[in-house]
Scaffold this active site. Structure first.
Site, mmCIF file in Angstrom:
data_model
loop_
_atom_site.group_PDB
_atom_site.id
_atom_site.type_symbol
_atom_site.label_atom_id
_atom_site.label_comp_id
_atom_site.label_asym_id
_atom_site.label_seq_id
_atom_site.Cartn_x
_atom_site.Cartn_y
_atom_site.Cartn_z
ATOM 1 N N LYS A 42 -12.149 13.697 14.638
ATOM 2 C CA LYS A 42 -13.142 13.137 15.537
ATOM 3 C C LYS A 42 -13.431 11.691 15.187
ATOM 4 O O LYS A 42 -14.055 10.957 15.951
ATOM 5 C CB LYS A 42 -14.466 13.923 15.399
ATOM 6 N N GLY A 43 -12.994 11.272 14.007
ATOM 7 C CA GLY A 43 -13.376 9.972 13.462
ATOM 8 C C GLY A 43 -13.023 8.768 14.325
ATOM 9 O O GLY A 43 -13.697 7.741 14.268
ATOM 10 N N GLU A 98 -6.315 5.676 14.366
ATOM 11 C CA GLU A 98 -6.979 6.293 13.218
ATOM 12 C C GLU A 98 -8.288 5.573 12.909
ATOM 13 O O GLU A 98 -8.439 4.390 13.213
ATOM 14 C CB GLU A 98 -6.058 6.232 11.994
ATOM 15 N N ASP A 99 -9.211 6.283 12.299
ATOM 16 C CA ASP A 99 -10.453 5.672 11.852
ATOM 17 C C ASP A 99 -10.232 4.928 10.537
ATOM 18 O O ASP A 99 -10.622 3.777 10.384
ATOM 19 C CB ASP A 99 -11.573 6.714 11.720
ATOM 20 N N ASP A 102 -6.747 6.241 3.977
ATOM 21 C CA ASP A 102 -7.220 6.286 2.597
ATOM 22 C C ASP A 102 -6.021 6.623 1.707
ATOM 23 O O ASP A 102 -5.260 5.726 1.334
ATOM 24 C CB ASP A 102 -8.335 7.341 2.556
ATOM 25 N N VAL A 152 -17.278 5.335 3.192
ATOM 26 C CA VAL A 152 -17.996 4.675 4.288
ATOM 27 C C VAL A 152 -18.287 5.647 5.433
ATOM 28 O O VAL A 152 -17.564 6.623 5.616
ATOM 29 C CB VAL A 152 -17.205 3.453 4.820
ATOM 30 N N ASP A 158 -17.771 10.186 9.470
ATOM 31 C CA ASP A 158 -18.867 11.087 9.104
ATOM 32 C C ASP A 158 -18.968 11.334 7.608
ATOM 33 O O ASP A 158 -18.036 11.077 6.847
ATOM 34 C CB ASP A 158 -18.652 12.453 9.755
HETATM 35 P P1 5GP Z 1 -6.295 10.203 3.984
HETATM 36 O O1 5GP Z 1 -5.424 11.376 4.349
HETATM 37 O O2 5GP Z 1 -5.680 8.880 4.340
HETATM 38 O O3 5GP Z 1 -6.717 10.267 2.560
HETATM 39 O O4 5GP Z 1 -7.648 10.369 4.752
HETATM 40 C C1 5GP Z 1 -7.704 10.293 6.101
HETATM 41 C C2 5GP Z 1 -9.001 10.832 6.646
HETATM 42 O O5 5GP Z 1 -9.976 11.081 5.631
HETATM 43 C C3 5GP Z 1 -9.633 9.830 7.543
HETATM 44 O O6 5GP Z 1 -9.104 9.908 8.847
HETATM 45 C C4 5GP Z 1 -11.090 10.191 7.460
HETATM 46 O O7 5GP Z 1 -11.387 11.238 8.347
HETATM 47 C C5 5GP Z 1 -11.257 10.665 6.035
HETATM 48 N N1 5GP Z 1 -11.721 9.571 5.165
HETATM 49 C C6 5GP Z 1 -11.042 8.842 4.263
HETATM 50 N N2 5GP Z 1 -11.808 7.919 3.653
HETATM 51 C C7 5GP Z 1 -13.033 8.041 4.217
HETATM 52 C C8 5GP Z 1 -14.274 7.351 4.036
HETATM 53 O O8 5GP Z 1 -14.451 6.416 3.253
HETATM 54 N N3 5GP Z 1 -15.299 7.785 4.813
HETATM 55 C C9 5GP Z 1 -15.187 8.801 5.716
HETATM 56 N N4 5GP Z 1 -16.257 9.129 6.418
HETATM 57 N N5 5GP Z 1 -14.035 9.469 5.902
HETATM 58 C C10 5GP Z 1 -12.975 9.096 5.169
HETATM 59 MG MG MG Z 2 -14.572 13.330 8.142
HETATM 60 MG MG MG Z 3 -8.877 10.064 10.804
#
Ligand code: 5GP
Ligand code: MG
Ligand code: MG
Length: 178
Positions: A42-43, A98-99, A102, A152, A158
């Site tokens: 949903k981000g 993407e939001d 990470d 964040v 969220d």
């Molecule tokens: P990744 O797989 O790249 O580690 O994470 C991707 C997802 O994790 C993002 O689309 C998001 O939903 C969540 N995420 C990663 N870092 C953050 C952050 O700092 N804040 C929030 N709210 N969600 C995050």
């Molecule tokens: Mg989330």
């Molecule tokens: Mg995302």
């Protein structure tokens, strides 16, 4: 809700300005291509909504829901499809919205899924990039802002399903999530 915020990292005005710039850049990139813009729920929903309004070209929108974080603040690496796209992506030019990227695990997984579906092209636009925590090297074609290694929230992002409606990107006070 504002009481839970330690710092505002990106204020509303800066956010809106950058999103509109990105939209124009994307419109240039996809001129004459009718891209399929994929909002990762949903981000990305607030970001995508603003972004496409600055893209003055024909395009289509679809939604994909995947689970990544649960209620914690660290990626599990386990990604599940909760809702797949409505239509076939065969021969399409995909723009994944993407939001935040990470660890990069979620995005690598998504790209892998779409690569198996005979698309014409796949590009990624992420509002935020947190490069310090990357585990999986993924290419992000369009980035709004790089952010430091802090959790964040706001503008779609969220913590435990809350704070998505904040109009800025902020950092939560530690006592909220520890
Ligand atoms: P990744 O797989 O790249 O580690 O994470 C991707 C997802 O994790 C993002 O689309 C998001 O939903 C969540 N995420 C990663 N870092 C953050 C952050 O700092 N804040 C929030 N709210 N969600 C995050
Ligand atoms: Mg989330
Ligand atoms: Mg995302």
């Amino acid at each position: 809700m504002l009481n839970d915020i330690k710092d505002v990292l990106i204020d509303e005005k800066t956010l809106k300005k950058r999103v509109s710039e990105l939209g124009k850049e994307l419109a240039e990139e996809y001129k004459g291509k009718n891209p399929l813009v994929i909002c990762v729920l949903k981000g990305s929903v607030l970001f995508m909504s603003d972004l496409v309004q600055s893209m003055d070209i024909p395009l289509e929108i679809d939604f994909m829901a995947i689970s990544s974080y649960g209620t914690g603040t660290r990626s599990s690496g386990e990604v599940r499809i909760l809702k797949d796209l409505d239509k076939s992506v065969e021969g399409r030019d995909l723009l994944i919205i993407e939001d935040i990227v990470d660890s990069g695990l979620t995005l690598s997984y998504l790209i892998k899924i779409f690569k198996d579906r005979n698309t014409n092209s796949i590009k990624v636009c992420s509002l935020l990039d947190k490069p310090e925590r990357r585990i999986s090297e993924v290419e992000i074609d369009f980035v709004g802002f790089a952010v430091p290694d802090e959790f964040v929230v706001g503008y779609g992002l969220d913590f435990a399903e809350k704070y998505r409606n904040l109009p800025f990107i902020g950092v939560l006070k530690e006592e909220v999530y520890v």
